[in-house]
Design a protein around this motif. Structure first.
Motif, PDB file in Angstrom:
ATOM      1  N   THR A 192      -6.765   2.369  -3.417  1.00  0.00           N
ATOM      2  CA  THR A 192      -6.189   1.200  -2.759  1.00  0.00           C
ATOM      3  C   THR A 192      -5.264   0.428  -3.689  1.00  0.00           C
ATOM      4  OG1 THR A 192      -7.974  -0.314  -3.397  1.00  0.00           O
ATOM      5  CG2 THR A 192      -8.256   0.923  -1.344  1.00  0.00           C
TER       6      THR A 192
ATOM      7  N   VAL B 258       0.842  -1.199   0.000  1.00  0.00           N
ATOM      8  CA  VAL B 258       0.000   0.000   0.000  1.00  0.00           C
ATOM      9  C   VAL B 258       0.876   1.248   0.000  1.00  0.00           C
ATOM     10  CG1 VAL B 258      -1.698   1.332   1.296  1.00  0.00           C
ATOM     11  CG2 VAL B 258      -1.937  -1.142   1.114  1.00  0.00           C
TER      12      VAL B 258
ATOM     13  N   SER C 108      -6.404  -0.978  -6.570  1.00  0.00           N
ATOM     14  CA  SER C 108      -7.211  -1.961  -7.279  1.00  0.00           C
ATOM     15  C   SER C 108      -7.389  -1.529  -8.731  1.00  0.00           C
ATOM     16  CB  SER C 108      -8.571  -2.095  -6.594  1.00  0.00           C
ATOM     17  OG  SER C 108      -9.364  -3.016  -7.272  1.00  0.00           O
TER      18      SER C 108
END
Length: 72
Positions: A66, A11, A68
């Motif tokens: 995030t 992250v 994604s």
């Protein structure tokens, strides 16, 4: 299918990449299996959107905060 970030250190890496601009996002999208990424723009919501090839089909894609990557 969205790519899920499973490790906290990943992250942090993604966050740094997002701060560096479209070129870094382009590389990140290609690592997720897309090719020929183009027309990347970061929206006011912080989500990157563009177009890319998945196989022989061009689709709209998005990369959220995030990390994604998914079809938009």
């Amino acid at each position: 299918m969205p790519r899920l970030v499973s490790h906290p250190d990943e992250v942090k890496i993604i966050s740094r990449r997002f701060g560096q601009g479209a070129e870094e996002i382009d590389k990140y999208i290609e690592l997720d299996g897309y090719k020929h990424v183009r027309a990347l723009e970061k929206g006011p919501d912080g989500v990157w959107r563009g177009r890319a090839m998945r196989g022989r089909t061009e689709i709209a894609i998005r990369v959220d905060a995030t990390g994604s990557v998914s079809a938009d």
